[in-house]
Design a protein around this motif. Structure first.
Motif, PDB file in Angstrom:
ATOM      1  N   TRP A  29       0.859  -1.186   0.000  1.00  0.00           N
ATOM      2  CA  TRP A  29       0.000   0.000   0.000  1.00  0.00           C
ATOM      3  C   TRP A  29       0.891   1.231   0.000  1.00  0.00           C
ATOM      4  CZ3 TRP A  29      -5.151   0.304  -0.739  1.00  0.00           C
ATOM      5  CH2 TRP A  29      -5.907  -0.860  -0.583  1.00  0.00           C
ATOM      6  N   TYR A  30       0.535   2.185  -0.899  1.00  0.00           N
ATOM      7  CA  TYR A  30       1.257   3.438  -1.007  1.00  0.00           C
ATOM      8  C   TYR A  30       0.276   4.587  -0.859  1.00  0.00           C
ATOM      9  CZ  TYR A  30       5.458   1.155  -2.864  1.00  0.00           C
ATOM     10  OH  TYR A  30       6.585   0.388  -3.023  1.00  0.00           O
ATOM     11  N   ARG A  31       0.800   5.701  -0.403  1.00  0.00           N
ATOM     12  CA  ARG A  31       0.027   6.940  -0.328  1.00  0.00           C
ATOM     13  C   ARG A  31       0.675   7.960  -1.264  1.00  0.00           C
ATOM     14  NH1 ARG A  31      -1.650  10.779   4.771  1.00  0.00           N
ATOM     15  NH2 ARG A  31      -1.587  12.745   3.628  1.00  0.00           N
ATOM     16  N   GLN A  32      -0.154   8.737  -1.952  1.00  0.00           N
ATOM     17  CA  GLN A  32       0.348   9.803  -2.810  1.00  0.00           C
ATOM     18  C   GLN A  32      -0.443  11.077  -2.550  1.00  0.00           C
ATOM     19  OE1 GLN A  32      -0.016   9.387  -7.151  1.00  0.00           O
ATOM     20  NE2 GLN A  32       2.062  10.186  -7.351  1.00  0.00           N
ATOM     21  N   ASP A  33       0.253  12.135  -2.162  1.00  0.00           N
ATOM     22  CA  ASP A  33      -0.356  13.445  -2.021  1.00  0.00           C
ATOM     23  C   ASP A  33      -0.290  14.162  -3.364  1.00  0.00           C
ATOM     24  OD1 ASP A  33       1.076  13.168   1.066  1.00  0.00           O
ATOM     25  OD2 ASP A  33      -1.040  13.669   0.880  1.00  0.00           O
ATOM     26  N   PRO A  34      -1.193  15.119  -3.608  1.00  0.00           N
ATOM     27  CA  PRO A  34      -1.246  15.783  -4.922  1.00  0.00           C
ATOM     28  C   PRO A  34       0.107  16.349  -5.337  1.00  0.00           C
ATOM     29  CG  PRO A  34      -3.144  16.386  -3.604  1.00  0.00           C
ATOM     30  CD  PRO A  34      -2.245  15.597  -2.697  1.00  0.00           C
ATOM     31  N   GLY A  35       0.547  16.002  -6.526  1.00  0.00           N
ATOM     32  CA  GLY A  35       1.802  16.518  -7.054  1.00  0.00           C
ATOM     33  C   GLY A  35       3.052  15.922  -6.424  1.00  0.00           C
ATOM     34  N   LYS A  36       2.865  14.914  -5.598  1.00  0.00           N
ATOM     35  CA  LYS A  36       4.002  14.316  -4.902  1.00  0.00           C
ATOM     36  C   LYS A  36       4.241  12.890  -5.347  1.00  0.00           C
ATOM     37  CE  LYS A  36       4.323  17.871  -2.039  1.00  0.00           C
ATOM     38  NZ  LYS A  36       5.484  18.799  -2.049  1.00  0.00           N
ATOM     39  N   SER A  37       5.314  12.317  -4.817  1.00  0.00           N
ATOM     40  CA  SER A  37       5.630  10.935  -5.160  1.00  0.00           C
ATOM     41  C   SER A  37       4.883   9.960  -4.245  1.00  0.00           C
ATOM     42  CB  SER A  37       7.135  10.719  -5.054  1.00  0.00           C
ATOM     43  OG  SER A  37       7.461   9.446  -5.571  1.00  0.00           O
ATOM     44  N   LEU A  38       5.234   8.705  -4.353  1.00  0.00           N
ATOM     45  CA  LEU A  38       4.577   7.648  -3.596  1.00  0.00           C
ATOM     46  C   LEU A  38       5.317   7.387  -2.293  1.00  0.00           C
ATOM     47  CD1 LEU A  38       4.079   5.245  -6.593  1.00  0.00           C
ATOM     48  CD2 LEU A  38       2.268   6.433  -5.416  1.00  0.00           C
ATOM     49  N   GLU A  39       4.553   7.279  -1.228  1.00  0.00           N
ATOM     50  CA  GLU A  39       5.111   6.969   0.090  1.00  0.00           C
ATOM     51  C   GLU A  39       4.653   5.577   0.494  1.00  0.00           C
ATOM     52  OE1 GLU A  39       3.555   9.489   3.118  1.00  0.00           O
ATOM     53  OE2 GLU A  39       4.422   8.315   4.747  1.00  0.00           O
ATOM     54  N   LEU A  68       2.133  12.615 -27.865  1.00  0.00           N
ATOM     55  CA  LEU A  68       1.343  13.332 -26.858  1.00  0.00           C
ATOM     56  C   LEU A  68       1.043  12.433 -25.660  1.00  0.00           C
ATOM     57  CD1 LEU A  68      -1.240  15.278 -29.078  1.00  0.00           C
ATOM     58  CD2 LEU A  68       0.882  16.141 -28.072  1.00  0.00           C
ATOM     59  N   GLY A  69       0.816  11.160 -25.936  1.00  0.00           N
ATOM     60  CA  GLY A  69       0.462  10.203 -24.881  1.00  0.00           C
ATOM     61  C   GLY A  69       1.598   9.866 -23.934  1.00  0.00           C
ATOM     62  N   ASP A  70       2.789  10.356 -24.245  1.00  0.00           N
ATOM     63  CA  ASP A  70       3.913  10.128 -23.335  1.00  0.00           C
ATOM     64  C   ASP A  70       3.926  11.137 -22.190  1.00  0.00           C
ATOM     65  OD1 ASP A  70       6.088   9.352 -26.149  1.00  0.00           O
ATOM     66  OD2 ASP A  70       4.839   8.021 -24.918  1.00  0.00           O
ATOM     67  N   SER A  71       3.038  12.118 -22.262  1.00  0.00           N
ATOM     68  CA  SER A  71       2.929  13.095 -21.178  1.00  0.00           C
ATOM     69  C   SER A  71       2.521  12.375 -19.902  1.00  0.00           C
ATOM     70  CB  SER A  71       1.882  14.155 -21.511  1.00  0.00           C
ATOM     71  OG  SER A  71       2.272  14.917 -22.624  1.00  0.00           O
ATOM     72  N   ALA A  72       3.350  12.495 -18.867  1.00  0.00           N
ATOM     73  CA  ALA A  72       3.115  11.725 -17.639  1.00  0.00           C
ATOM     74  C   ALA A  72       4.138  12.128 -16.593  1.00  0.00           C
ATOM     75  CB  ALA A  72       3.239  10.216 -17.912  1.00  0.00           C
ATOM     76  N   LEU A  73       3.954  11.599 -15.397  1.00  0.00           N
ATOM     77  CA  LEU A  73       4.952  11.689 -14.340  1.00  0.00           C
ATOM     78  C   LEU A  73       5.784  10.415 -14.406  1.00  0.00           C
ATOM     79  CD1 LEU A  73       5.955  13.221 -11.747  1.00  0.00           C
ATOM     80  CD2 LEU A  73       4.362  11.766 -10.471  1.00  0.00           C
ATOM     81  N   TYR A  74       7.077  10.551 -14.557  1.00  0.00           N
ATOM     82  CA  TYR A  74       7.966   9.397 -14.625  1.00  0.00           C
ATOM     83  C   TYR A  74       8.657   9.233 -13.282  1.00  0.00           C
ATOM     84  CZ  TYR A  74       6.932   9.085 -19.521  1.00  0.00           C
ATOM     85  OH  TYR A  74       6.260   8.937 -20.699  1.00  0.00           O
TER      86      TYR A  74
END
Lengths: 115, 112
Positions: A34-44, B83-89
C-alpha cells in the motif's frame, strides 16, 4: 495478465468516521503493498504485506491480506483531514519485490476527508 | 541520507523530440526501476535494472530505453515523443530488487 482493482475509486468522508478501501487482484501473489500519494508528490510506502493473514497497523490505518480471496483491505479508523490523499495498492507476482515483472498498481482511491 | 533523486523535475517537449530522464538511487541500493504515471492512473512498470543489467521490462514500445551506470544511477530515454507520453515518470530504488521500493519525486514530462 494481472489485474488489480480498487474500490471505491473516489471516497468523500467526514472526520471521525471509519471506512475501508478494497483491493482485489486476479493472480496468485503473497506480496502486496500500500502506497500513499499526495497531490503533485511521489509515492510513500505505507505497508508491505508478505503472507496470508498478514495485518499491519500504523496510527489510524490498518491493512490486511487474504491471499486465498486475493483481497487486501485498508481500514481507516476515526479519519482525520491529514489522511486525505490517493491510496494505491500494488501487487508483486514475481515474488521478488517488484523485480522482473515490476509492481502492478491499482487505479488508486482518491480519499477526501472533510471536517 | 538523501532519498531517490530525479532530474529534471519538469520539462516540456514537442512531438517527435527525444528526452532523457535521470535518477540517482539511495546510497547502497543497487536496483533501479522506472514507472510511468499518467494523470489519474496508477503507476505502470517500464523497466527494472539490477547491477547494470536489465532484469525486467513492462509493456512499453521500443521507443523507451534505459541503462544503469556503474554508480547505480540510471537514465530513461524516450524517443519520438508522442502526446500520450505526457506523464509523471517515477524512479524507484531498492537494495536488490527484492525489497520495498522507495520512489523519487518524479519527472513531469509534458509533450505538446
Amino acid at each position: 495478465e494481472l489485474k488489480v482493482e480498487q474500490n471505491p475509486l473516489f471516497l468523500s468522508m467526514q472526520e471521525g468516521k471509519n471506512y475501508t478501501i478494497y483491493c482485489n487482484y486476479s493472480t496468485t501473489s503473497d506480496r502486496l503493498y500500500w502506497y500513499r500519494q499526495d497531490p503533485g508528490k511521489s509515492l510513500e510506502s505505507l505497508f508491505v504485506l508478505l503472507s496470508n493473514g498478514a495485518v499491519k497497523q500504523e496510527g489510524r490505518l490498518m491493512a490486511s491480506l487474504d491471499t486465498k480471496a486475493r483481497l487486501s483491505t485498508l481500514h481507516i479508523t476515526a479519519a482525520v483531514h491529514d489522511l486525505s490523499a490517493t491510496y494505491f495498492c500494488a501487487v508483486d507476482i514475481g515474488g521478488s519485490g517488484g523485480g522482473a515483472d515490476g509492481l502492478t498498481f491499482g487505479k488508486g482511491t482518491h480519499l477526501i476527508i472533510q471536517p | 541520507d538523501a532519498g531517490v533523486t530525479q532530474s529534471p523535475t519538469h520539462l516540456i517537449k514537442t512531438r517527435g523530440q527525444q528526452v532523457t530522464l535521470r535518477c540517482s538511487p539511495i546510497s547502497g541500493h543497487k536496483s533501479v526501476s522506472w514507472y510511468q504515471q499518467v494523470l489519474g492512473q496508477g503507476p505502470q512498470f517500464i523497466f527494472q535494472y539490477y547491477e547494470k543489467e536489465e532484469r525486467g521490462r513492462g509493456n512499453f514500445p521500443d521507443r523507451f530505453s534505459a541503462r544503469q551506470f556503474p554508480n547505480y544511477s540510471s537514465e530513461l530515454n524516450v524517443n519520438a515523443l508522442l502526446l500520450g507520453d505526457s506523464a509523471l515518470y517515477l524512479c524507484a530504488s531498492s537494495y536488490s530488487g527484492a525489497n520495498v521500493l522507495t520512489f523519487g519525486a518524479g519527472s513531469r514530462l509534458t509533450v505538446l
